[in-house]
Design an enzyme around this catalytic site. Structure first.
Site, PDB file in Angstrom:
ATOM      1  N   GLY A  31       0.821  -1.214   0.000  1.00 25.02           N
ATOM      2  CA  GLY A  31       0.000   0.000   0.000  1.00 25.02           C
ATOM      3  C   GLY A  31       0.849   1.255   0.000  1.00 25.02           C
ATOM      4  N   HIS A  37       4.640   2.058  -8.065  1.00 30.85           N
ATOM      5  CA  HIS A  37       3.675   0.945  -8.075  1.00 30.85           C
ATOM      6  C   HIS A  37       2.813   1.015  -9.330  1.00 30.85           C
ATOM      7  CE1 HIS A  37       4.284   1.428  -3.591  1.00 30.85           C
ATOM      8  NE2 HIS A  37       4.510   0.143  -3.751  1.00 30.85           N
ATOM      9  N   GLN A  61       7.915  -9.060   8.010  1.00 34.63           N
ATOM     10  CA  GLN A  61       9.140  -8.569   7.370  1.00 34.63           C
ATOM     11  C   GLN A  61       9.696  -7.315   8.033  1.00 34.63           C
ATOM     12  OE1 GLN A  61       6.997  -7.933   3.469  1.00 34.63           O
ATOM     13  NE2 GLN A  61       8.461  -6.266   3.277  1.00 34.63           N
ATOM     14  N   GLY A 148       9.632  -4.205  -8.178  1.00 37.19           N
ATOM     15  CA  GLY A 148      10.446  -3.044  -8.561  1.00 37.19           C
ATOM     16  C   GLY A 148      11.935  -3.311  -8.369  1.00 37.19           C
ATOM     17  N   GLN A 149      12.704  -2.747  -9.282  1.00 40.46           N
ATOM     18  CA  GLN A 149      14.162  -2.890  -9.207  1.00 40.46           C
ATOM     19  C   GLN A 149      14.730  -2.127  -7.999  1.00 40.46           C
ATOM     20  OE1 GLN A 149      16.334  -1.513 -12.763  1.00 40.46           O
ATOM     21  NE2 GLN A 149      17.922  -0.990 -11.274  1.00 40.46           N
ATOM     22  N   ASP A 151      14.033  -2.437  -4.974  1.00 35.18           N
ATOM     23  CA  ASP A 151      14.365  -3.415  -3.936  1.00 35.18           C
ATOM     24  C   ASP A 151      15.174  -4.532  -4.586  1.00 35.18           C
ATOM     25  OD1 ASP A 151      12.866  -2.460  -1.476  1.00 35.18           O
ATOM     26  OD2 ASP A 151      11.304  -2.405  -2.995  1.00 35.18           O
ATOM     27  N   ARG A 188       7.969   5.341   1.815  1.00 37.96           N
ATOM     28  CA  ARG A 188       8.577   6.012   2.968  1.00 37.96           C
ATOM     29  C   ARG A 188       8.827   7.496   2.722  1.00 37.96           C
ATOM     30  NH1 ARG A 188      11.579   1.998   6.267  1.00 37.96           N
ATOM     31  NH2 ARG A 188      10.834   0.005   5.517  1.00 37.96           N
TER      32      ARG A 188
HETATM   33  O1  PAF Z   1       8.191  -4.649  -1.810  1.00 38.19           O
HETATM   34  C1  PAF Z   1       7.200  -4.697  -1.047  1.00 38.19           C
HETATM   35  O2  PAF Z   1       6.355  -3.814  -1.013  1.00 38.19           O
HETATM   36  C2  PAF Z   1       7.056  -5.886  -0.118  1.00 38.19           C
HETATM   37  O3  PAF Z   1       8.303  -6.309   0.364  1.00 38.19           O
HETATM   38  C3  PAF Z   1       6.282  -7.062  -0.737  1.00 38.19           C
HETATM   39  C4  PAF Z   1       7.013  -7.651  -1.932  1.00 38.19           C
HETATM   40  C5  PAF Z   1       4.896  -6.588  -1.156  1.00 38.19           C
HETATM   41  C6  PAF Z   1       6.112  -8.176   0.300  1.00 38.19           C
HETATM   42  O4  PAF Z   1       5.426  -7.736   1.419  1.00 38.19           O
END
Ligand code: PAF
Length: 285
Positions: A31, A37, A61, A148-149, A151, A188
């Protein structure tokens, strides 16, 4: 756009679409959606007959409870954006729906990948990502799943997950979308003040200039050292790591000849907000 919060209902919906021979794309998110996104969803809409997006702030996570608590939430705006870019179905499960066993959920060990860069600073993070992404891929069974690249290490972890568990979905990586200043888009960023956003744009400026210098012949280690010195001098930036690595294994490289795919990656705090960014230095496969 359909909005679904139960796994059973989502499976039922997707089975009926698969029966019509529709291909399915999945865009997993937490979200607080932004242009980055939107690009993932647009890429899925271009490539698949049906696009499913998930919105789930995955507690497993987050190694820092404060970070989880402060994670931005803006569901109405997210739904508007998803509708605009052509998402067909959005899955918004509760924590109980995803983790009925709560703390007894399994963990995944990604070996060396989770001791490096992000893994070293966020213990347990990739296990949590691996578990939630496995669940989503299992429930949705997409033909393609989009990440996304930005991450980069997450991408490496997910590629390993899919390969080692023989998951059939193909993982598609989508380039980082940036603000005009160069700052990588991130949920963020909503927590940055205007001034902090200006300071944060230095992160991109510095890695972009190291990339240029290294491609022009500067030694990897000397480029890295001068970039660290420069970043450490900027008031408001607290550098966590800055490394030049093999993009597939995340292990450090000292020469461009050491790997086919090489990236420069960093993490830093600006105004108490942890930001990451990376750039491919070379990408040969
Ligand atoms: O990249 C993210 O937003 C999160 O790490 C993901 C892949 C949705 C897993 O919670």
């Amino acid at each position: 756009m359909e909005i679904i919060d139960s796994i059973v209902e989502l499976r039922h919906y997707l089975d009926s679409k698969r029966a019509e021979r529709m291909s399915i794309g999945l865009v997993p998110t937490m979200g607080a959606l932004h242009e980055g996104h939107a690009e993932l969803v647009k890429e899925s809409v271009r490539s698949c007959d049906l696009t499913a997006c998930s919105i789930f702030v995955n507690p497993t996570q987050f190694n820092n409870p404060d970070d989880l608590l402060k994670y931005p939430k803006q569901l109405e705006k997210d739904l508007e954006l998803l509708t605009m870019v052509g998402c067909d179905v959005v899955f918004i499960p509760s924590v109980d729906e995803m983790y009925p066993d709560q703390e007894k959920t399994i963990t995944i060990n990604f070996g060396q990948l989770e001791n490096l860069l992000e893994g070293a600073f966020r213990p347990g993070h990739f296990s949590g990502v691996g578990v939630v992404v496995s669940k989503l891929l299992n429930v949705v069974q997409p033909d393609l799943a989009f990440f996304g690249q930005k991450d980069l290490q997450q991408l490496a972890v997910i590629r390993k997950l899919v390969k080692d568990l023989n998951i059939q979905s193909k993982i598609v990586s989508v380039p980082t979308v940036r603000e005009k200043s160069g700052l990588a888009m991130s949920s963020r960023n909503l927590r940055l003040s205007e001034r902090e956003a200006v300071v944060a744009a230095n992160l991109y400026r510095v890695i972009d200039s190291v990339k240029t210098k290294i491609l022009a012949g500067e030694q990897v280690l000397s480029g890295l050292t001068s970039a660290k010195v420069e970043l450490e001098k900027i008031e408001g930036i607290e550098l966590e790591y800055l490394d030049i690595v093999n993009s597939d294994t995340m292990s450090k490289v000292e020469e461009l000849s050491e790997a086919l795919n090489i990236s420069i990656c960093l993490a830093a705090y600006v105004g108490g907000v942890r930001l990451i960014d990376n750039l491919y230095i070379k990408q040969e496969n």
